[in-house]
Design a protein around this motif. Sequence first.
Motif, PDB file in Angstrom:
ATOM      1  N   MET A 128      10.942  64.582  30.539  1.00 12.79           N
ATOM      2  CA  MET A 128      10.755  64.875  29.115  1.00 12.79           C
ATOM      3  C   MET A 128       9.867  66.098  28.932  1.00 12.79           C
ATOM      4  SD  MET A 128      10.478  61.087  27.356  1.00 12.79           S
ATOM      5  CE  MET A 128      10.503  61.711  25.688  1.00 12.79           C
ATOM      6  N   ALA A 129       8.830  66.208  29.744  1.00 10.69           N
ATOM      7  CA  ALA A 129       7.927  67.359  29.646  1.00 10.69           C
ATOM      8  C   ALA A 129       8.659  68.666  29.972  1.00 10.69           C
ATOM      9  CB  ALA A 129       6.746  67.172  30.595  1.00 10.69           C
ATOM     10  N   GLU A 130       9.591  68.601  30.917  1.00 14.42           N
ATOM     11  CA  GLU A 130      10.306  69.795  31.359  1.00 14.42           C
ATOM     12  C   GLU A 130      11.458  70.194  30.441  1.00 14.42           C
ATOM     13  OE1 GLU A 130      11.704  69.185  35.312  1.00 14.42           O
ATOM     14  OE2 GLU A 130       9.752  69.517  36.253  1.00 14.42           O
ATOM     15  N   SER A 131      12.133  69.197  29.864  1.00 14.82           N
ATOM     16  CA  SER A 131      13.421  69.499  29.228  1.00 14.82           C
ATOM     17  C   SER A 131      13.477  69.318  27.715  1.00 14.82           C
ATOM     18  CB  SER A 131      14.508  68.634  29.870  1.00 14.82           C
ATOM     19  OG  SER A 131      14.237  67.256  29.628  1.00 14.82           O
ATOM     20  N   LEU A 132      12.513  68.599  27.108  1.00 11.87           N
ATOM     21  CA  LEU A 132      12.602  68.256  25.687  1.00 11.87           C
ATOM     22  C   LEU A 132      11.566  68.992  24.854  1.00 11.87           C
ATOM     23  CD1 LEU A 132      13.692  66.452  23.357  1.00 11.87           C
ATOM     24  CD2 LEU A 132      12.015  64.729  24.062  1.00 11.87           C
ATOM     25  N   GLN A 133      12.035  69.594  23.758  1.00 11.60           N
ATOM     26  CA  GLN A 133      11.140  70.230  22.786  1.00 11.60           C
ATOM     27  C   GLN A 133      11.433  69.640  21.405  1.00 11.60           C
ATOM     28  OE1 GLN A 133      11.289  74.548  22.793  1.00 11.60           O
ATOM     29  NE2 GLN A 133      11.685  74.593  25.003  1.00 11.60           N
ATOM     30  N   ILE A 182      17.718  68.733  32.958  1.00  9.62           N
ATOM     31  CA  ILE A 182      17.829  67.272  33.109  1.00  9.62           C
ATOM     32  C   ILE A 182      18.974  66.862  34.041  1.00  9.62           C
ATOM     33  CG2 ILE A 182      16.871  66.851  30.804  1.00  9.62           C
ATOM     34  CD1 ILE A 182      19.710  65.967  29.944  1.00  9.62           C
ATOM     35  N   ASN A 183      19.801  67.830  34.441  1.00 14.11           N
ATOM     36  CA  ASN A 183      20.981  67.486  35.235  1.00 14.11           C
ATOM     37  C   ASN A 183      20.663  66.899  36.608  1.00 14.11           C
ATOM     38  OD1 ASN A 183      23.101  67.869  33.502  1.00 14.11           O
ATOM     39  ND2 ASN A 183      23.381  70.035  34.004  1.00 14.11           N
ATOM     40  N   HIS A 184      19.494  67.229  37.161  1.00 10.19           N
ATOM     41  CA  HIS A 184      19.170  66.707  38.492  1.00 10.19           C
ATOM     42  C   HIS A 184      18.481  65.339  38.424  1.00 10.19           C
ATOM     43  CE1 HIS A 184      15.538  68.895  37.256  1.00 10.19           C
ATOM     44  NE2 HIS A 184      14.852  68.081  38.035  1.00 10.19           N
ATOM     45  N   PHE A 185      18.319  64.805  37.197  1.00  6.30           N
ATOM     46  CA  PHE A 185      17.782  63.454  37.034  1.00  6.30           C
ATOM     47  C   PHE A 185      18.936  62.464  36.898  1.00  6.30           C
ATOM     48  CE2 PHE A 185      14.223  66.083  35.549  1.00  6.30           C
ATOM     49  CZ  PHE A 185      13.180  65.525  36.274  1.00  6.30           C
ATOM     50  N   ASP A 221      20.169  57.192  33.846  1.00  2.00           N
ATOM     51  CA  ASP A 221      19.262  56.368  33.044  1.00  2.00           C
ATOM     52  C   ASP A 221      18.185  57.224  32.380  1.00  2.00           C
ATOM     53  OD1 ASP A 221      19.908  53.437  33.240  1.00  2.00           O
ATOM     54  OD2 ASP A 221      19.911  53.938  35.364  1.00  2.00           O
ATOM     55  N   ILE A 222      17.681  58.222  33.090  1.00  2.00           N
ATOM     56  CA  ILE A 222      16.643  59.094  32.531  1.00  2.00           C
ATOM     57  C   ILE A 222      17.241  59.999  31.457  1.00  2.00           C
ATOM     58  CG2 ILE A 222      15.191  61.094  33.089  1.00  2.00           C
ATOM     59  CD1 ILE A 222      14.346  59.641  35.611  1.00  2.00           C
ATOM     60  N   LYS A 223      18.431  60.526  31.704  1.00  2.80           N
ATOM     61  CA  LYS A 223      19.099  61.350  30.683  1.00  2.80           C
ATOM     62  C   LYS A 223      19.279  60.552  29.385  1.00  2.80           C
ATOM     63  CE  LYS A 223      21.887  63.956  34.020  1.00  2.80           C
ATOM     64  NZ  LYS A 223      23.279  64.224  34.476  1.00  2.80           N
ATOM     65  N   ILE A 224      19.729  59.311  29.537  1.00  2.00           N
ATOM     66  CA  ILE A 224      19.957  58.458  28.366  1.00  2.00           C
ATOM     67  C   ILE A 224      18.664  58.215  27.603  1.00  2.00           C
ATOM     68  CG2 ILE A 224      20.537  56.084  27.677  1.00  2.00           C
ATOM     69  CD1 ILE A 224      22.753  56.171  29.823  1.00  2.00           C
ATOM     70  N   GLN A 225      17.563  57.980  28.318  1.00  2.00           N
ATOM     71  CA  GLN A 225      16.276  57.744  27.658  1.00  2.00           C
ATOM     72  C   GLN A 225      15.795  58.970  26.889  1.00  2.00           C
ATOM     73  OE1 GLN A 225      16.120  54.310  27.568  1.00  2.00           O
ATOM     74  NE2 GLN A 225      13.942  54.734  27.539  1.00  2.00           N
ATOM     75  N   ILE A 226      16.031  60.159  27.449  1.00  2.00           N
ATOM     76  CA  ILE A 226      15.615  61.388  26.760  1.00  2.00           C
ATOM     77  C   ILE A 226      16.388  61.551  25.450  1.00  2.00           C
ATOM     78  CG2 ILE A 226      15.669  63.915  26.891  1.00  2.00           C
ATOM     79  CD1 ILE A 226      15.032  63.634  29.894  1.00  2.00           C
ATOM     80  N   ILE A 246      29.460  65.769  26.766  1.00  2.00           N
ATOM     81  CA  ILE A 246      28.677  66.967  27.056  1.00  2.00           C
ATOM     82  C   ILE A 246      29.124  67.576  28.380  1.00  2.00           C
ATOM     83  CG2 ILE A 246      26.379  67.776  27.733  1.00  2.00           C
ATOM     84  CD1 ILE A 246      25.187  66.015  25.677  1.00  2.00           C
ATOM     85  N   THR A 247      29.403  66.714  29.356  1.00  2.00           N
ATOM     86  CA  THR A 247      29.812  67.180  30.678  1.00  2.00           C
ATOM     87  C   THR A 247      31.203  67.807  30.634  1.00  2.00           C
ATOM     88  OG1 THR A 247      28.545  65.385  31.694  1.00  2.00           O
ATOM     89  CG2 THR A 247      30.176  66.476  33.076  1.00  2.00           C
TER      90      THR A 247
END
Length: 309
Positions: A233-238, A252-255, A258-263, A290-291
């Motif tokens: 979230m710190a790296e990819s979300l503003q 976020i692609n390398h996560f 589940d993490i993508k969904i949470q963001i 999106i993909t």
Amino acid sequence: MIQERFNNEFDQLLRERPKFLALAVSGGVDSIAMLFLVSSWAQDFGVELFVFSVNHNLRDQAAEDVLYVEKLAKKLGAKFFALSWNPGGEKSSLQERARQGRYDLMTEKCRDLGIDVLLTAHHFDDVIETYLMRKEKKSGIFGLSSSASYFHNNIRVLRPLFNFFKTELIEFLQARHISWREDASNQSDLYERNRARKKITGFSSVDKAKLVEEVRAANEKALLLNEQLILAMAESLQLNNYGFAKIDLRKINHFCEDIKIQIFNYALTVIGSKVTTPRFRSIEKFLQKITDLEDMKCSLHGCVIKKQG
């Protein structure tokens, strides 16, 4: 001894000892057990207790339950507050609305009284039931997991009975000849949780043991993933003050999914000013779009979503 075990686990959960604690007590076996366990602990450390009991105005006996809790709370030297929730005429999502209303009332009262921590009596049987309900709805790992600590309206909510089974709480009260109130609606098949509870009752001892291990594994995995989620979230979300969020898909692609969904859950909930997150399956399908698509524009959870660049 259950009291000693409770004291040790509760101290770890609290991290630091507060001057005041609020307790949500309905009158059922779990909340009455919590009331007595916390009261014994509080007497040793001089912590003042405030007991909240909410009448949802859905059952005739609810007012009697509140009076019973008041009697016990005052006997134990705690301050008591009766709260009332109005269900209105709407019948849909009644349990979820009642839960939201209950927590809103109690956390608002905490703020009025200057209390930072609210205790609820969720035990491990509740955790298992929630896991089973969410598993049947195909939730991701974060949806399947439960935590002993979270925030509601900026009030820290703790579940000090998180690692205790209901049978342990019953034995604790029975050994001390302490009675509790029974909610007849807990037997109704109209409610999803009651159906899940009855389903678990029909499991063999082997299947129950497997389910318990499954739940604990999900909680442990979610705990580990949560550390990655904070970084992602710190790296990819503003989040922008003007009412939109920007998510960098490359970062976020390398996560994991589940993490993508949470963001996306977090961004959509905040921007859409919602109190609930989107359905797991909706976000799952959206991520696939999106993909697959180079450029797209759609709506989800009260938000417009565009893919650019």
